[in-house]
Scaffold this active site. Structure first.
Site, PDB file in Angstrom:
ATOM      1  N   GLY A  47     -10.129  55.432 -19.740  1.00  0.00           N
ATOM      2  CA  GLY A  47     -11.728  55.059 -19.049  1.00  0.00           C
ATOM      3  C   GLY A  47     -12.490  56.320 -18.423  1.00  0.00           C
ATOM      4  N   TYR A  52     -16.821  55.850 -12.930  1.00  0.00           N
ATOM      5  CA  TYR A  52     -16.467  56.679 -12.732  1.00  0.00           C
ATOM      6  C   TYR A  52     -14.987  57.210 -13.330  1.00  0.00           C
ATOM      7  CZ  TYR A  52     -17.554  55.605  -7.574  1.00  0.00           C
ATOM      8  OH  TYR A  52     -17.784  55.392  -6.646  1.00  0.00           O
ATOM      9  N   PHE A  73     -12.723  52.628 -25.262  1.00  0.00           N
ATOM     10  CA  PHE A  73     -12.753  51.573 -25.877  1.00  0.00           C
ATOM     11  C   PHE A  73     -14.228  51.476 -26.550  1.00  0.00           C
ATOM     12  CE2 PHE A  73     -10.496  47.282 -27.638  1.00  0.00           C
ATOM     13  CZ  PHE A  73     -10.946  48.369 -28.791  1.00  0.00           C
ATOM     14  N   GLU A  74     -15.136  52.343 -27.900  1.00  0.00           N
ATOM     15  CA  GLU A  74     -16.372  52.558 -27.382  1.00  0.00           C
ATOM     16  C   GLU A  74     -16.539  52.347 -29.119  1.00  0.00           C
ATOM     17  OE1 GLU A  74     -18.672  52.113 -25.371  1.00  0.00           O
ATOM     18  OE2 GLU A  74     -16.708  53.269 -23.396  1.00  0.00           O
ATOM     19  N   LEU A 140      -9.517  52.201 -16.088  1.00  0.00           N
ATOM     20  CA  LEU A 140     -10.109  51.090 -17.399  1.00  0.00           C
ATOM     21  C   LEU A 140     -10.112  50.061 -16.431  1.00  0.00           C
ATOM     22  CD1 LEU A 140      -7.222  50.422 -19.324  1.00  0.00           C
ATOM     23  CD2 LEU A 140      -8.970  51.909 -19.504  1.00  0.00           C
ATOM     24  N   ALA A 141     -11.898  49.640 -16.498  1.00  0.00           N
ATOM     25  CA  ALA A 141     -12.245  49.001 -15.667  1.00  0.00           C
ATOM     26  C   ALA A 141     -12.857  47.506 -17.350  1.00  0.00           C
ATOM     27  CB  ALA A 141     -13.609  48.846 -15.324  1.00  0.00           C
ATOM     28  N   TYR A 236     -14.392  39.740  -3.604  1.00  0.00           N
ATOM     29  CA  TYR A 236     -14.135  40.676  -4.485  1.00  0.00           C
ATOM     30  C   TYR A 236     -12.425  40.911  -3.380  1.00  0.00           C
ATOM     31  CZ  TYR A 236     -13.755  45.383  -6.718  1.00  0.00           C
ATOM     32  OH  TYR A 236     -12.794  46.429  -7.435  1.00  0.00           O
ATOM     33  N   LYS A 245      -6.295  44.254  -7.395  1.00  0.00           N
ATOM     34  CA  LYS A 245      -6.253  45.289  -6.344  1.00  0.00           C
ATOM     35  C   LYS A 245      -4.985  45.938  -6.304  1.00  0.00           C
ATOM     36  CE  LYS A 245     -10.157  47.227  -8.944  1.00  0.00           C
ATOM     37  NZ  LYS A 245     -10.131  48.667  -9.551  1.00  0.00           N
ATOM     38  N   THR A 276     -22.002  50.369 -11.593  1.00  0.00           N
ATOM     39  CA  THR A 276     -21.392  50.500 -13.515  1.00  0.00           C
ATOM     40  C   THR A 276     -21.618  49.253 -14.348  1.00  0.00           C
ATOM     41  OG1 THR A 276     -19.433  49.974 -12.595  1.00  0.00           O
ATOM     42  CG2 THR A 276     -19.854  52.726 -12.365  1.00  0.00           C
TER      43      THR A 276
HETATM   44  P1  NAD Z   1     -16.830  50.664 -16.682  1.00  0.00           P
HETATM   45  O1  NAD Z   1     -16.859  50.232 -16.898  1.00  0.00           O
HETATM   46  O2  NAD Z   1     -18.117  51.595 -16.260  1.00  0.00           O
HETATM   47  O3  NAD Z   1     -15.553  51.233 -16.380  1.00  0.00           O
HETATM   48  C1  NAD Z   1     -14.479  51.464 -17.645  1.00  0.00           C
HETATM   49  C2  NAD Z   1     -13.873  52.100 -18.466  1.00  0.00           C
HETATM   50  O4  NAD Z   1     -13.395  51.623 -19.007  1.00  0.00           O
HETATM   51  C3  NAD Z   1     -14.973  52.472 -19.967  1.00  0.00           C
HETATM   52  O5  NAD Z   1     -14.498  54.015 -19.721  1.00  0.00           O
HETATM   53  C4  NAD Z   1     -14.559  51.834 -20.897  1.00  0.00           C
HETATM   54  O6  NAD Z   1     -14.355  52.737 -22.382  1.00  0.00           O
HETATM   55  C5  NAD Z   1     -13.295  51.457 -20.770  1.00  0.00           C
HETATM   56  N1  NAD Z   1     -12.210  50.686 -20.891  1.00  0.00           N
HETATM   57  C6  NAD Z   1     -12.203  49.257 -21.288  1.00  0.00           C
HETATM   58  N2  NAD Z   1     -12.107  48.635 -21.693  1.00  0.00           N
HETATM   59  C7  NAD Z   1     -10.692  49.390 -22.556  1.00  0.00           C
HETATM   60  C8  NAD Z   1      -9.789  49.410 -23.408  1.00  0.00           C
HETATM   61  N3  NAD Z   1      -9.248  47.904 -23.201  1.00  0.00           N
HETATM   62  N4  NAD Z   1      -9.070  50.136 -24.156  1.00  0.00           N
HETATM   63  C9  NAD Z   1      -9.476  51.379 -23.480  1.00  0.00           C
HETATM   64  N5  NAD Z   1     -10.434  52.053 -22.255  1.00  0.00           N
HETATM   65  C10 NAD Z   1     -11.229  50.582 -21.564  1.00  0.00           C
HETATM   66  O7  NAD Z   1     -16.221  50.900 -15.745  1.00  0.00           O
HETATM   67  P2  NAD Z   1     -16.123  51.888 -13.211  1.00  0.00           P
HETATM   68  O8  NAD Z   1     -17.269  50.698 -12.491  1.00  0.00           O
HETATM   69  O9  NAD Z   1     -16.614  53.316 -14.016  1.00  0.00           O
HETATM   70  O10 NAD Z   1     -14.601  50.850 -12.304  1.00  0.00           O
HETATM   71  C11 NAD Z   1     -13.603  51.958 -12.845  1.00  0.00           C
HETATM   72  C12 NAD Z   1     -12.591  51.607 -12.049  1.00  0.00           C
HETATM   73  O11 NAD Z   1     -13.458  51.901 -10.642  1.00  0.00           O
HETATM   74  C13 NAD Z   1     -11.885  50.200 -12.207  1.00  0.00           C
HETATM   75  O12 NAD Z   1     -10.976  50.740 -11.234  1.00  0.00           O
HETATM   76  C14 NAD Z   1     -12.861  49.238 -10.989  1.00  0.00           C
HETATM   77  O13 NAD Z   1     -12.317  48.737  -9.891  1.00  0.00           O
HETATM   78  C15 NAD Z   1     -12.673  51.072 -10.170  1.00  0.00           C
HETATM   79  N6  NAD Z   1     -14.386  51.183  -9.205  1.00  0.00           N
HETATM   80  C16 NAD Z   1     -15.223  50.661  -8.774  1.00  0.00           C
HETATM   81  C17 NAD Z   1     -16.411  50.263  -8.265  1.00  0.00           C
HETATM   82  C18 NAD Z   1     -17.775  50.467  -8.993  1.00  0.00           C
HETATM   83  O14 NAD Z   1     -18.552  50.369  -7.713  1.00  0.00           O
HETATM   84  N7  NAD Z   1     -17.912  50.532  -9.957  1.00  0.00           N
HETATM   85  C19 NAD Z   1     -16.590  50.852  -7.005  1.00  0.00           C
HETATM   86  C20 NAD Z   1     -14.648  50.869  -6.204  1.00  0.00           C
HETATM   87  C21 NAD Z   1     -13.887  50.793  -7.599  1.00  0.00           C
END
Ligand code: NAD
Length: 394
Positions: A47, A52, A73-74, A140-141, A236, A245, A276
């Site tokens: 991811g 993050y 996955f892009e 991953l998200a 959440y 989670k 994000t």
């Molecule tokens: P994001 O959407 O920016 O990033 C998601 C990433 O996952 C990307 O690199 C995407 O290409 C990849 N991805 C998604 N589906 C995929 C698949 N099937 N195969 C391969 N790659 C795949 O998300 P984010 O907000 O950075 O979230 C990342 C983690 O951080 C998550 O667990 C989220 O819950 C956690 N988080 C986020 C926040 C926030 O405020 N954004 C806060 C705390 C925790």
């Protein structure tokens, strides 16, 4: 092609490659401006193209000169359509890393699939020094997960659990504050969200990496979670995502037990709320973040992904002594967000905010700016009237 932002709701369907490049350069410059960290030298980020995961990869590469492999996955651009932001982010990160003498490679495909796990393992064997990894960041998200074994797709939903939930929310494009009511999730929706956002796939990754002999002695792994304040709990922490989670935390313990055999560990880091692609899709959260950002900026405490990841590595994980966790073993990167003085001010503003005062009481402008920046827009150092090559291959 001249690219303008085209959006609906929390999705922007166009991306500006030059803005993505500047976003990457900014993050690299931030890490370069900070001190070096004595961290692991072989890092796998699952991811790694946005949010993050991307920031953790940049912090590992530039903070401790790690060789990195990113999995994401892009989509690349075509002659009539821009690629996804993560695709450009990765291109520009890897190009710059190579220029700076850092080894970086990637696998673009569905991380839930066995095929991508196998490709990544082969790449680790070929590309990583001694064919092993020291740190695996699982970031991953995803909205859905294909279960290749059972040949079915699980969809994740963002819903409360148990009872309906009504709260304020904002349309961040118009500034209109309204009440939103969301019906509780059905049992199968909870199960599917746990299958997507829980820890099962993380555990499969670590098991596969171990079985292939690609984990170095002392290998560590980390995934991210969020807790937040009570105004967001129903949607959440206590909602469907929170169930995912909770499962992530259970799996982290199981993974940690398995890794202890090679002197390794597993961590959950509770991160700060940042804009994000994943977080802007959650109802209520954009309004909370707009208020939070105003308060945190006024107090000089605001951070984005890159500041969070640098502080996580330099102060909590690789500070030269003990890993700093809370009493339950979690890394707490939400420490500033959850400070009593920050939260009491956000609660006060939450009670007062409406469509008329939103720009005065909150940093909605900052939220929106961060949203468009995810897609390479809203930068004052990019010429958005210029013709750009969206099929950019470096
Ligand atoms: P994001 O959407 O920016 O990033 C998601 C990433 O996952 C990307 O690199 C995407 O290409 C990849 N991805 C998604 N589906 C995929 C698949 N099937 N195969 C391969 N790659 C795949 O998300 P984010 O907000 O950075 O979230 C990342 C983690 O951080 C998550 O667990 C989220 O819950 C956690 N988080 C986020 C926040 C926030 O405020 N954004 C806060 C705390 C925790």
């Amino acid at each position: 092609m001249i690219i303008k932002p085209k959006y609906r709701g929390f999705i922007c369907t166009t991306v500006h490659p030059m803005g993505c490049r500047k976003n990457i350069w900014d993050q690299i410059e931030y890490i370069k401006s900070k001190g070096k960290i004595d961290g692991p030298k072989r890092v796998l980020v699952i991811g790694s193209s946005t949010g993050y995961g991307l920031a953790s990869r940049i912090a590992a590469a530039y903070g401790f000169s790690a060789t990195t492999i990113g999995v994401f996955f892009e989509k690349p651009g075509t002659d009539c359509k821009t690629g996804s932001a993560g695709w450009y982010n990765n291109r520009f990160f890897e190009a710059q890393a190579k220029k700076d003498g850092l080894d970086a490679a990637h696998v673009n495909g569905d991380a839930f699939s066995r095929d991508v796990k196998t490709q990544t393992i082969d790449m680790i064997k070929d590309f990583m020094p001694d064919g092993k990894v020291d740190l695996i960041v699982y970031s991953l998200a995803a909205p859905k997960r294909k279960d290749f074994g059972a040949d079915r797709i699980y969809n994740s939903v963002i819903k409360p659990v148990g009872s309906a939930f009504t709260a304020k929310t904002v349309d961040f494009h118009t500034g209109k504050v309204t009440d939103i009511s969301i019906a509780p999730a059905q049992d199968d929706e909870i199960m599917e969200t746990v299958a997507v956002m829980g820890g099962e796939d993380w555990k499969l990754w670590v098991n596969d990496l171990a079985r292939a002999g690609t984990l170095a002695a002392g290998a560590e792994t980390m995934a991210f979670s969020y807790i937040g304040p009570s105004v967001t709990h129903a949607i959440y922490k206590d909602g469907t995502i929170g169930r995912g989670k909770a499962d992530l935390e259970v799996k982290s313990k199981e993974i940690g037990d398995e890794l202890s055999g090679i002197g390794g560990r597993s961590f959950i880091s509770i991160n700060k709320a940042v804009v994000t692609q994943a977080s802007s899709a959650i109802p209520v959260v954009p309004l909370y973040m707009s208020l939070l950002f105003k308060v945190m900026k006024e107090k000089g405490l605001h951070e984005n992904c890159i500041e969070q990841m640098y502080r996580l590595f330099s102060e909590k994980l690789y500070n030269g002594s003990e890993v700093i966790t809370d009493e339950t073993g979690r890394l707490r990167m939400d420490d500033f967000e959850m400070r009593e003085d920050v939260q009491s001010e956000v609660t006060r503003l939450w009670g007062a905010v409406d469509s008329d005062n939103i720009y005065r009481l909150s940093d909605l402008e900052g939220f929106r700016n961060d949203f468009f920046k995810l897609f390479g827009f809203a930068r004052d150092d990019v010429d958005y009237e210029a013709d750009v090559d969206v099929e950019v291959m470096l």
